[in-house]
Design a protein around this motif. Sequence first.
Motif, PDB file in Angstrom:
ATOM      1  N   TRP A  36      30.100  82.524  46.025  1.00 21.21           N
ATOM      2  CA  TRP A  36      29.987  81.255  45.204  1.00 21.21           C
ATOM      3  C   TRP A  36      28.338  81.198  45.138  1.00 21.21           C
ATOM      4  O   TRP A  36      27.692  80.942  46.392  1.00 21.21           O
ATOM      5  CB  TRP A  36      30.656  80.166  45.862  1.00 21.21           C
ATOM      6  N   ARG A  38      25.456  78.376  43.050  1.00 20.53           N
ATOM      7  CA  ARG A  38      25.251  77.159  42.226  1.00 20.53           C
ATOM      8  C   ARG A  38      23.929  76.800  41.788  1.00 20.53           C
ATOM      9  O   ARG A  38      22.929  77.528  42.401  1.00 20.53           O
ATOM     10  CB  ARG A  38      25.616  76.091  43.177  1.00 20.53           C
ATOM     11  N   ARG A  45      19.129  79.467  41.105  1.00 17.52           N
ATOM     12  CA  ARG A  45      20.271  79.613  41.537  1.00 17.52           C
ATOM     13  C   ARG A  45      20.298  79.847  42.931  1.00 17.52           C
ATOM     14  O   ARG A  45      19.457  80.772  43.526  1.00 17.52           O
ATOM     15  CB  ARG A  45      21.005  80.921  41.059  1.00 17.52           C
ATOM     16  N   ASP A  90      24.605  68.218  45.815  1.00 17.26           N
ATOM     17  CA  ASP A  90      25.629  69.322  45.823  1.00 17.26           C
ATOM     18  C   ASP A  90      26.051  69.634  44.181  1.00 17.26           C
ATOM     19  O   ASP A  90      26.681  70.398  43.669  1.00 17.26           O
ATOM     20  CB  ASP A  90      27.132  69.004  46.294  1.00 17.26           C
ATOM     21  N   TYR A  94      28.785  75.700  39.329  1.00 13.87           N
ATOM     22  CA  TYR A  94      29.179  76.605  40.345  1.00 13.87           C
ATOM     23  C   TYR A  94      29.767  77.839  39.781  1.00 13.87           C
ATOM     24  O   TYR A  94      30.476  77.778  38.766  1.00 13.87           O
ATOM     25  CB  TYR A  94      30.103  75.940  41.232  1.00 13.87           C
TER      26      TYR A  94
END
Length: 126
Positions: A36, A38, A45, A90, A94
């Motif tokens: 994963w 983001r 990234r 956050d 994603y």
Amino acid sequence: EVQLVESGGGLVQAGGSLRLSCAASGFTFDDYAIGWFRQAPGKEREGVVCISSDDGDTGYADSVKGRFTVSRDNAKNTVYLQMNSLKPEDTAVYYCAAAFDVCASKIISDWAYDYWGQGTQITVAS
């Protein structure tokens, strides 16, 4: 046709939780590690987590350790990312990605991934 489809994104308040899913098709899922990543606006990234086919082998970015948990269900060709105690930082799109490799307790560099999903937006409101 190879597909990675992320789902579960959305808007959540700080301190809340979300669970993302990454559904894979078109390749031998069991042979691939899933990562994963983001990307926030104006930022590079960032690798978040990695999980090998043996889901006992995982790697986490320091920024999410203790808050995010990755798991996979090889029977369903799906990887899950449980995100708890979410913070405004956050907030990002994603992405999940597949690499013919193993995590070896770290996050595989993004150049090593063969397949990528389209991404799902996570917005954490303060």
